[in-house]
Design a protein around this motif. Sequence first.
Motif, PDB file in Angstrom:
ATOM      1  N   ILE A   1       0.838  -1.208   0.000  1.00 59.00           N
ATOM      2  CA  ILE A   1       0.000   0.000   0.000  1.00 59.00           C
ATOM      3  C   ILE A   1       0.866   1.250   0.000  1.00 59.00           C
ATOM      4  CG2 ILE A   1      -1.687   1.315   1.349  1.00 59.00           C
ATOM      5  CD1 ILE A   1      -2.752  -1.448   2.351  1.00 59.00           C
ATOM      6  N   LEU A   2       1.937   1.252   0.806  1.00 61.89           N
ATOM      7  CA  LEU A   2       2.840   2.399   0.858  1.00 61.89           C
ATOM      8  C   LEU A   2       3.590   2.585  -0.464  1.00 61.89           C
ATOM      9  CD1 LEU A   2       4.307   1.958   4.456  1.00 61.89           C
ATOM     10  CD2 LEU A   2       2.638   3.654   3.708  1.00 61.89           C
ATOM     11  N   ALA A   3       3.951   1.467  -1.103  1.00 66.37           N
ATOM     12  CA  ALA A   3       4.638   1.558  -2.398  1.00 66.37           C
ATOM     13  C   ALA A   3       3.713   2.155  -3.455  1.00 66.37           C
ATOM     14  CB  ALA A   3       5.115   0.174  -2.833  1.00 66.37           C
ATOM     15  N   PHE A   4       2.427   1.812  -3.394  1.00 71.52           N
ATOM     16  CA  PHE A   4       1.468   2.361  -4.354  1.00 71.52           C
ATOM     17  C   PHE A   4       1.255   3.852  -4.097  1.00 71.52           C
ATOM     18  CE2 PHE A   4      -2.780   3.046  -6.207  1.00 71.52           C
ATOM     19  CZ  PHE A   4      -2.561   2.525  -7.478  1.00 71.52           C
ATOM     20  N   LEU A   5       1.260   4.244  -2.831  1.00 69.73           N
ATOM     21  CA  LEU A   5       1.173   5.661  -2.486  1.00 69.73           C
ATOM     22  C   LEU A   5       2.342   6.419  -3.121  1.00 69.73           C
ATOM     23  CD1 LEU A   5       0.059   8.055  -0.649  1.00 69.73           C
ATOM     24  CD2 LEU A   5       1.740   7.273   1.030  1.00 69.73           C
ATOM     25  N   LYS A   6       3.546   5.885  -2.965  1.00 71.04           N
ATOM     26  CA  LYS A   6       4.728   6.518  -3.543  1.00 71.04           C
ATOM     27  C   LYS A   6       4.615   6.576  -5.075  1.00 71.04           C
ATOM     28  CE  LYS A   6       8.806   5.269  -1.964  1.00 71.04           C
ATOM     29  NZ  LYS A   6      10.075   4.524  -1.793  1.00 71.04           N
ATOM     30  N   ASP A   7       4.145   5.497  -5.662  1.00 70.06           N
ATOM     31  CA  ASP A   7       4.007   5.448  -7.119  1.00 70.06           C
ATOM     32  C   ASP A   7       3.038   6.521  -7.621  1.00 70.06           C
ATOM     33  OD1 ASP A   7       4.420   3.764  -9.709  1.00 70.06           O
ATOM     34  OD2 ASP A   7       2.243   4.014  -9.563  1.00 70.06           O
TER      35      ASP A   7
ATOM     36  N   LYS B   1      -6.914   7.977   0.881  1.00 69.45           N
ATOM     37  CA  LYS B   1      -7.039   8.058  -0.571  1.00 69.45           C
ATOM     38  C   LYS B   1      -7.611   6.775  -1.171  1.00 69.45           C
ATOM     39  CE  LYS B   1      -3.423  11.524  -1.355  1.00 69.45           C
ATOM     40  NZ  LYS B   1      -4.189  12.421  -2.245  1.00 69.45           N
ATOM     41  N   GLY B   2      -7.860   5.769  -0.337  1.00 65.96           N
ATOM     42  CA  GLY B   2      -8.462   4.528  -0.811  1.00 65.96           C
ATOM     43  C   GLY B   2      -7.526   3.613  -1.567  1.00 65.96           C
ATOM     44  N   TYR B   3      -6.214   3.833  -1.408  1.00 69.43           N
ATOM     45  CA  TYR B   3      -5.253   3.027  -2.160  1.00 69.43           C
ATOM     46  C   TYR B   3      -5.259   1.554  -1.730  1.00 69.43           C
ATOM     47  CZ  TYR B   3      -3.260   7.353  -4.046  1.00 69.43           C
ATOM     48  OH  TYR B   3      -3.074   8.551  -4.695  1.00 69.43           O
ATOM     49  N   ASP B   4      -5.692   1.282  -0.496  1.00 63.45           N
ATOM     50  CA  ASP B   4      -5.740  -0.108  -0.033  1.00 63.45           C
ATOM     51  C   ASP B   4      -6.802  -0.918  -0.769  1.00 63.45           C
ATOM     52  OD1 ASP B   4      -7.568   1.629   1.308  1.00 63.45           O
ATOM     53  OD2 ASP B   4      -8.007   0.019   2.731  1.00 63.45           O
ATOM     54  N   LYS B   5      -7.772  -0.229  -1.399  1.00 62.50           N
ATOM     55  CA  LYS B   5      -8.850  -0.915  -2.120  1.00 62.50           C
ATOM     56  C   LYS B   5      -8.584  -0.973  -3.623  1.00 62.50           C
ATOM     57  CE  LYS B   5     -11.644  -1.401   1.475  1.00 62.50           C
ATOM     58  NZ  LYS B   5     -10.905  -0.680   2.526  1.00 62.50           N
ATOM     59  N   ASN B   6      -7.470  -0.415  -4.062  1.00 59.17           N
ATOM     60  CA  ASN B   6      -7.159  -0.410  -5.482  1.00 59.17           C
ATOM     61  C   ASN B   6      -6.934  -1.837  -5.994  1.00 59.17           C
ATOM     62  OD1 ASN B   6      -4.914  -0.348  -7.742  1.00 59.17           O
ATOM     63  ND2 ASN B   6      -5.910   1.656  -7.797  1.00 59.17           N
ATOM     64  N   PRO B   7      -7.550  -2.222  -7.120  1.00 59.00           N
ATOM     65  CA  PRO B   7      -7.403  -3.591  -7.646  1.00 59.00           C
ATOM     66  C   PRO B   7      -5.946  -3.987  -7.899  1.00 59.00           C
ATOM     67  CG  PRO B   7      -9.184  -2.450  -8.771  1.00 59.00           C
ATOM     68  CD  PRO B   7      -8.493  -1.426  -7.925  1.00 59.00           C
ATOM     69  N   GLN B   8      -5.138  -3.038  -8.382  1.00 59.30           N
ATOM     70  CA  GLN B   8      -3.724  -3.340  -8.627  1.00 59.30           C
ATOM     71  C   GLN B   8      -2.999  -3.655  -7.319  1.00 59.30           C
ATOM     72  OE1 GLN B   8      -1.757  -0.315 -10.947  1.00 59.30           O
ATOM     73  NE2 GLN B   8       0.287  -1.116 -10.500  1.00 59.30           N
ATOM     74  N   VAL B   9      -3.344  -2.909  -6.269  1.00 65.26           N
ATOM     75  CA  VAL B   9      -2.755  -3.161  -4.953  1.00 65.26           C
ATOM     76  C   VAL B   9      -3.188  -4.531  -4.436  1.00 65.26           C
ATOM     77  CG1 VAL B   9      -2.745  -2.422  -2.533  1.00 65.26           C
ATOM     78  CG2 VAL B   9      -2.516  -0.730  -4.355  1.00 65.26           C
ATOM     79  N   GLU B  10      -4.474  -4.823  -4.554  1.00 62.34           N
ATOM     80  CA  GLU B  10      -5.000  -6.110  -4.074  1.00 62.34           C
ATOM     81  C   GLU B  10      -4.350  -7.273  -4.818  1.00 62.34           C
ATOM     82  OE1 GLU B  10      -9.199  -5.524  -4.578  1.00 62.34           O
ATOM     83  OE2 GLU B  10      -9.450  -4.724  -2.533  1.00 62.34           O
TER      84      GLU B  10
END
Length: 549
Positions: free
Chosen positions: A102-108, A350-359
């Motif tokens: 989740i943190l990596a996606f935030l950075k991305d 920001k809801g990044y934990d629910k992002n399909p790519q993250v999941e």
Amino acid sequence: MCSKFTILFVLLTFANLNAKENFDKNEVLASVGKKIITVGEFLTRYSDYIISSGIKDNIVTRRSILNNMINEILLYDYDNNSSIFNNPEYKRELEWARKQTILAFLKDQEIYAKLTATDAELRDAFFKTNMKISARHLFAETEEEAENLYQLLQTGADFNQLAKQVFTDSTLQNNGGYLGFFTWGDMDPAFEDAAFNMKEGEISKPIKTKFGYSIIKVEKKVANPIITEDEFLRKKKHVERIVKMRKMGYEEEKFLNKVFDSRKLKINDDAINFIFENLSSVNQIEKKQSPKFPFVVKYGNKNYSLTEIQQRINELPAFHKRKITSPQNLKAIVKGLVLQDVLYSLAIKKGYDKNPQVEKTISNYNNNIFLRYKREEIANAKIFPDSLIHKFYTDNPQYFMNENEINIQEIIVNRKELADSLINQIKSGNDFGSLAKKFSLREWSAKNNGVIGLSEISKFGGLKDTLWKSEIGTILGPIKIQQMFGIFKVLEKKNAEVKKFEEVKNLADRLLKKEKSKPIMEEYIDKLRKKTSVVWNDKLLGSLELPKN
């Protein structure tokens, strides 16, 4: 594993891999007991593999990847995994992987996705990727030391002679700091930026890198004489990724400074020392009566209690807890945990934990973590006879060697003038041990006339090669070590020996299992396959068209 296993194949006729058939991504490609693998699931996995590996699409690779997917289902769904699923360390790793994803996606999303690269930057980068540079350098830990070196060069000092003084590594000492050829992307960005903008024979002013300071001398620049527009266009996306990644460090620092104000962070050193002193041998916090601290950790309005910090450290995966070797790096880890909390809170908002790519990424990590634990469990369960373990021991003595050991005498002082005076006194016949006892700053060795005792050569870090190559009785120094100066005398050397079998039997057993991991796993999965129905549609597998990128 592979096609050697007995599998019920349906419709074994192989179709052309390039056939452009319409297919339903939900169509069943294979079944494992009651579990299924759909066309869509396979194509996602297979496409990722082809892209990352660069392997050309072919039916053998398709079957291999599908086999792997089948094996994973067998191991996860058709075997007893209670010991893994109930393992606290396994659970810690899963949770750590989830948060880090989740943190990596935030950075991305907040940094990398907002970076841009102009056409001029891309063409300049492309040109640099087609150039090789050879260079030598002088290294200094501080700007002051680097400036002194630069001034010496300006007044005619020899680059090679200065390299002998600044490097402890024997190779760099003897080759004048020569680094050989490198290209764009191989070195520290600041180092590269300077080197690529220099002329042959030019010497740079001190360049600050993430390691310290370097003075660079460019020896040779070799450019690819033929660079076409077509080649640039083909490699443009790759070069763009590199350019944006080189901008990441600066932009990430800006982003972190924006969302995390380090001035608001307060860490109680006494509390950190207490936590560190009460770490058990496995880096778990021992439960005992805790002293009262006015505060432990604060960030803005958030107060972290001693219990909370202890719990957070206990929740770290083992590979992170092993890094806690001093109060200083424990403090750094605690700061990192607070920073993670700030970033994680922002990511959740920001809801990044629910992002399909993250999941999807979390699912992949979970699968990889499970398979690592499962392979280890299967390997540990395999029993090899002592005779086979002993044969592995005798066939591979290099795995069971003691390190080379060396005994030296040392004098450590904090002034160059004193070090020079002491080396002259030693050369004039003064007793090394008496001088060590009187002047050396390392108390425990000074009490023993500077004698360290036989120690593994690796403990001497960058000095190890120089010390080991020196003859008995050789006196070395003064050698600059951080802010200190050392004088060393080689007293004794002991060559590495093979340890006795009884001492390393467990290690030999582990290494043998690692060497035999593939056949061990194949044997184990073969047993699972015999108890479970495995069916796949080979004609459909061969006819699938890969999605266009």
